[in-house]
Design a protein around this motif. Structure first.
Motif, PDB file in Angstrom:
ATOM      1  N   CYS A 167      70.655  31.086 -39.798  1.00  0.00           N
ATOM      2  CA  CYS A 167      69.250  31.423 -39.941  1.00  0.00           C
ATOM      3  C   CYS A 167      68.707  31.779 -38.569  1.00  0.00           C
ATOM      4  CB  CYS A 167      68.521  30.214 -40.518  1.00  0.00           C
ATOM      5  SG  CYS A 167      66.809  30.487 -40.798  1.00  0.00           S
ATOM      6  N   LEU A 168      68.021  32.908 -38.472  1.00  0.00           N
ATOM      7  CA  LEU A 168      67.493  33.334 -37.192  1.00  0.00           C
ATOM      8  C   LEU A 168      66.402  32.391 -36.676  1.00  0.00           C
ATOM      9  CD1 LEU A 168      66.906  36.184 -35.393  1.00  0.00           C
ATOM     10  CD2 LEU A 168      64.828  35.887 -36.705  1.00  0.00           C
TER      11      LEU A 168
ATOM     12  N   SER B 299      64.645  37.821 -45.585  1.00  0.00           N
ATOM     13  CA  SER B 299      63.841  38.962 -45.142  1.00  0.00           C
ATOM     14  C   SER B 299      64.133  39.346 -43.697  1.00  0.00           C
ATOM     15  CB  SER B 299      62.351  38.633 -45.265  1.00  0.00           C
ATOM     16  OG  SER B 299      62.092  38.089 -46.528  1.00  0.00           O
TER      17      SER B 299
HETATM   18  S1  SF4 Z   1      64.016  34.943 -43.563  1.00  0.00           S
HETATM   19 FE1  SF4 Z   1      63.611  33.207 -42.186  1.00  0.00          FE
HETATM   20  S2  SF4 Z   1      64.370  31.356 -43.260  1.00  0.00           S
HETATM   21 FE2  SF4 Z   1      65.260  33.177 -44.264  1.00  0.00          FE
HETATM   22  S3  SF4 Z   1      67.280  33.439 -43.222  1.00  0.00           S
HETATM   23 FE3  SF4 Z   1      65.770  34.756 -42.165  1.00  0.00          FE
HETATM   24  S4  SF4 Z   1      64.989  33.505 -40.454  1.00  0.00           S
HETATM   25 FE4  SF4 Z   1      66.007  32.093 -41.920  1.00  0.00          FE
END
Ligand code: SF4
Length: 412
Positions: free
Chosen positions: A169-170, A195
């Motif tokens: 996860c970023l 997203s």
């Molecule tokens: S949208 Fe947000 S919570 Fe979902 S994988 Fe990407 S960074 Fe993580």
């Protein structure tokens, strides 16, 4: 020396069974209402007890995720859930909210508590805080380096768990609103739409509908995208840092992924210790390359790396093998198989079974469920086929996605 636990995702009952079949020591699972994987299939209240009993009956531990960030309105349901968990006795619950921690201590003090990565434990003081409250394990934040983990290990006695494989996860250990804003699907209730991995454009406010592409190369932009984590080559260093549990990400992934990744890491963990030098086998890397990925990275474990180590560069690695079916029963050299894809007599397939890796077997002697000879069958059919020695119940059957093209090419 205590062996490091291999902890696998169990997004539904079939994934749970697959993970345990391929050697997971423990699985994590959850009720969709209270765990951060709302779309993962998950288990309803009536199914959690059977899942935990299945794990225990097969010598594995089961940890139940209750890691949402609840609002006041959620608490009555959560209190009922705690009562249920008190009865069905998972080996631990995984949570991050201090209020839930207090509720579990009060209402179900016999259940161990693991603190989720969403609690963002990034230092020894935070680790000691949770340890002093009675947490038995900490799932450390993904932002820690191996040196930082070692320091936490030296200053606490509590068990430590880290992610070793899967999507990254970023956001800061899962705290993100991108998906919530853009898709009304909150990552904090387990409904992330990924997203951060979408394509983005630039638009000047008065030129509605005129989108200017943002790109880094001719394939697009990857400003918010990360590669996937793979620590397989570095497991001895993680063990030396004092980590007790290796966690595989992926409750949303299919059984093909669960089976291949768990089997690979099982073999790798079993080869650790005993004095022999740890060697990454070609076969393990080949197995991990059979699933779609965004390329692999070591994340933050070795400190700040060049951006190219984290950033997805647009080079997707597409699944090279597809699931054909699952072995439901074996009787001598005959297997009853639940199909997940069309097969034709003669198709070359692989069995994901110890000792049979990389070998191809043509489909032979295919019969339908009424024992009539057939030459072709479809997804969801149940068929009997001749299977090689060594195939076990619950083994997966796969084939290369491009085998027909390759066969056509050869016949030209
Ligand atoms: S949208 Fe947000 S919570 Fe979902 S994988 Fe990407 S960074 Fe993580």
């Amino acid at each position: 020396m205590k062996k490091t636990e291999l902890l696998a995702p169990a997004g539904d009952f079939e994934k749970l069974r697959t993970a345990i079949h391929y050697g997971a020591d423990a699985v994590y699972l959850g009720d969709s209402r209270f765990s951060l994987r709302g779309k993962a299939g998950n288990f309803g209240p009536g199914e959690l007890g059977s899942a935990i009993a299945y794990a225990h009956g097969h010598g594995a531990k089961a940890y139940v995720t209750v890691n949402i960030f609840p609002h006041n309105r959620d608490i009555p349901d959560i209190e009922r859930h705690i009562a249920l968990l008190g009865d069905i006795r998972p080996d631990a619950v995984i949570l991050s909210d201090p209020g839930l921690f207090a509720l579990f201590r009060k209402r179900a003090p016999h259940i161990d508590i693991h603190i989720s990565t969403q609690a963002n434990i990034t230092n020894a003081e935070s680790a000691r805080f949770w340890e002093s409250l009675g947490a038995t394990r900490l799932v450390l934040a993904r932002e820690l380096s191996l040196d930082e983990i070692s320091e936490i290990r030296h200053r606490t006695a509590v068990e430590l768990e880290v992610f070793v494989h899967g999507s990254v996860c970023l956001s800061y250990s899962g705290r993100c609103y991108i998906s919530s804003f853009l898709a009304s699907r909150s990552a904090n209730t387990g409904e992330c739409a990924n997203s951060c991995r979408w394509k983005y454009s630039l638009m000047e406010e008065k030129r509605k509908g005129e989108y200017f592409p943002v790109f880094e190369d001719d394939r697009g932009t990857y400003i918010l995208s990360s590669k996937d984590l793979c620590m397989l080559p570095h497991l001895p260093r993680l063990v030396a840092a004092g980590i007790d549990s290796f966690k595989i990400e992926g409750r949303m992934k299919g059984i093909n992924y669960v089976a291949g990744v768990v089997k690979t890491y099982r073999e790798a963990v079993d080869s650790l210790g005993g004095g022999a030098e740890y060697k990454v086998r070609e076969r393990w890397l080949a197995e991990l390359s059979m699933f779609s990925s965004r390329g692999y990275t070591t994340g933050m474990f070795f400190g700040k790396q060049p951006d190219s180590d984290y950033n997805f560069d647009g080079e997707s690695y597409r699944m090279s093998h597809e699931l054909v079916g699952v072995v439901l029963e074996v009787d001598g050299t005959r297997a009853r198989v639940g199909l997940r894809n069309r097969i034709d007599a003669g198709d070359p397939v692989e069995y994901l079974a110890s000792g049979l890796e990389g070998k191809l077997f043509p489909i032979e002697g295919m019969k339908d469920k009424d024992e009539a000879d057939i030459v072709s069958a479809r997804n969801e059919d149940v068929v009997f086929i001749e299977a090689p020695e060594g195939v076990r119940k619950h083994d997966l059957i796969r084939r290369a996605k491009n085998f027909r093209a390759a066969a056509d090419q050869r016949s030209k």
